[in-house]
Design a protein around this motif. Structure first.
Motif, short mmCIF file in Angstrom:
data_model
loop_
_atom_site.label_atom_id
_atom_site.label_comp_id
_atom_site.label_asym_id
_atom_site.label_seq_id
_atom_site.Cartn_x
_atom_site.Cartn_y
_atom_site.Cartn_z
N MET A 5 0.83 -1.20 0.00
CA MET A 5 0.00 0.00 0.00
C MET A 5 0.87 1.25 0.00
N GLU A 6 0.39 2.25 -0.68
CA GLU A 6 1.09 3.52 -0.80
C GLU A 6 0.88 4.38 0.45
N LYS A 7 1.96 5.03 0.91
CA LYS A 7 1.84 5.95 2.03
C LYS A 7 1.24 7.26 1.56
N GLU A 8 0.48 7.90 2.46
CA GLU A 8 -0.08 9.22 2.18
C GLU A 8 -0.25 9.98 3.49
N TRP A 9 -0.60 11.26 3.36
CA TRP A 9 -0.80 12.12 4.53
C TRP A 9 -2.19 11.91 5.09
N PHE A 10 -2.27 11.77 6.42
CA PHE A 10 -3.54 11.67 7.11
C PHE A 10 -3.57 12.65 8.27
N THR A 11 -4.75 13.24 8.47
CA THR A 11 -4.99 14.08 9.64
C THR A 11 -5.91 13.30 10.55
N ILE A 12 -5.45 13.03 11.76
CA ILE A 12 -6.23 12.29 12.76
C ILE A 12 -6.75 13.31 13.77
N SER A 13 -8.07 13.31 13.97
CA SER A 13 -8.71 14.19 14.96
C SER A 13 -9.19 13.33 16.12
N VAL A 14 -8.76 13.67 17.32
CA VAL A 14 -9.11 12.90 18.51
C VAL A 14 -9.84 13.82 19.48
N TYR A 15 -11.07 13.48 19.80
CA TYR A 15 -11.85 14.23 20.78
C TYR A 15 -11.77 13.47 22.10
N SER A 16 -11.42 14.20 23.17
CA SER A 16 -11.21 13.51 24.45
C SER A 16 -11.51 14.42 25.62
N GLY A 64 -15.51 21.59 27.45
CA GLY A 64 -14.94 20.52 28.26
C GLY A 64 -14.30 19.39 27.46
N VAL A 65 -14.27 19.51 26.13
CA VAL A 65 -13.70 18.47 25.28
C VAL A 65 -12.50 19.04 24.52
N SER A 66 -11.39 18.31 24.58
CA SER A 66 -10.18 18.71 23.86
C SER A 66 -10.11 18.02 22.51
N LYS A 67 -9.41 18.68 21.58
CA LYS A 67 -9.22 18.08 20.26
C LYS A 67 -7.74 18.01 19.96
N PHE A 68 -7.27 16.80 19.67
CA PHE A 68 -5.90 16.57 19.21
C PHE A 68 -5.96 16.51 17.68
N THR A 69 -5.09 17.24 17.01
CA THR A 69 -4.96 17.14 15.56
C THR A 69 -3.57 16.61 15.29
N ILE A 70 -3.50 15.41 14.74
CA ILE A 70 -2.23 14.70 14.54
C ILE A 70 -2.06 14.42 13.06
N VAL A 71 -0.90 14.75 12.52
CA VAL A 71 -0.62 14.50 11.10
C VAL A 71 0.44 13.42 11.00
N VAL A 72 0.16 12.41 10.17
CA VAL A 72 1.10 11.31 9.95
C VAL A 72 1.20 11.01 8.46
N PHE A 73 2.33 10.42 8.08
CA PHE A 73 2.54 9.97 6.71
C PHE A 73 2.70 8.46 6.78
N THR A 74 1.63 7.75 6.43
CA THR A 74 1.63 6.29 6.55
C THR A 74 0.57 5.72 5.61
N THR A 75 0.32 4.44 5.74
CA THR A 75 -0.66 3.78 4.86
C THR A 75 -2.06 3.88 5.47
N PRO A 76 -3.08 3.75 4.63
CA PRO A 76 -4.46 3.74 5.17
C PRO A 76 -4.68 2.63 6.19
N GLU A 77 -4.07 1.46 5.96
CA GLU A 77 -4.23 0.34 6.89
C GLU A 77 -3.67 0.68 8.27
N TRP A 78 -2.47 1.24 8.32
CA TRP A 78 -1.87 1.61 9.61
C TRP A 78 -2.67 2.72 10.28
N THR A 79 -3.18 3.63 9.48
CA THR A 79 -3.98 4.73 10.05
C THR A 79 -5.23 4.18 10.72
N ARG A 80 -5.93 3.26 10.07
CA ARG A 80 -7.12 2.63 10.67
C ARG A 80 -6.77 1.93 11.98
N LYS A 81 -5.67 1.19 11.99
CA LYS A 81 -5.25 0.48 13.20
C LYS A 81 -4.92 1.45 14.33
#
Length: 177
Positions: free
Chosen positions: A1-12, A45-62
């Protein structure tokens, strides 16, 4: 699988140690966090993490699945660059004499739509907001003149599609109190 840029948003919930545990998830998989921003979200009362990674869609889902297993995490989402609207900000500290002696510096400021934040006898500070590539380009243009200091923010992003975080939270919290 090809790597691409992903933005992960985490609400916590805003709890001590969560950032350490989240970064550990990436560390275990040898995936570098390219950019990180933590702020309050649109929900009180909810924080948002914005995380940018360069990886595959499979790893991002995991990774998103592992993040959601953290007890304080309400919900995590991931998006490609095409699915988000994003910006970064940067500050450049440059020797003041260059502002007056180097005509090209004035052209760079004008053409890059940057702002002069402050000017002192010894230095001036430029602010630039935009995409990563725009900030990298400005850095490359200014570098031959000497950058005294440089800092850039993490990515801030919103998704183009609706993220149903508010409706998810309504299931957990009673806001009528």
């Amino acid at each position: 699988m090809e790597k691409e840029w992903f933005t992960i948003s985490v609400y916590s919930e805003n709890n001590v140690g969560l950032l350490n545990r989240i970064s550990g998830i990436f560390l275990k998989r040898h995936i570098n966090i390219e950019s990180l921003n933590v702020s309050k979200s649109e929900i009180e009362g909810v924080s948002k993490f914005t995380i940018v990674v360069f990886t595959t869609p499979e790893w991002t889902r995991k990774i998103v699945g592992q993040i959601e297993k953290q007890i304080e995490v309400i919900k995590a989402f991931y998006h490609t660059d095409e699915e988000t609207i994003y910006q970064e900000s940067a500050l450049f500290k440059i020797a003041s004499d260059l502002l007056f002696d180097e005509r090209q510096i004035q052209n760079i400021i004008k053409e890059s739509n940057s702002q002069i934040v402050t000017v002192s006898r010894d230095f001036f500070v430029l602010a630039k907001s935009g995409r990563k590539e725009e900030i990298d380009e400005m850095h490359d243009l200014l570098e031959p003149y000497g950058i005294m200091q440089f800092v850039r923010s993490g990515r801030i992003a919103v998704s183009k599609t609706e993220m149903p975080i508010s409706s998810i939270l309504n299931g957990y919290y009673d806001y009528s109190k």
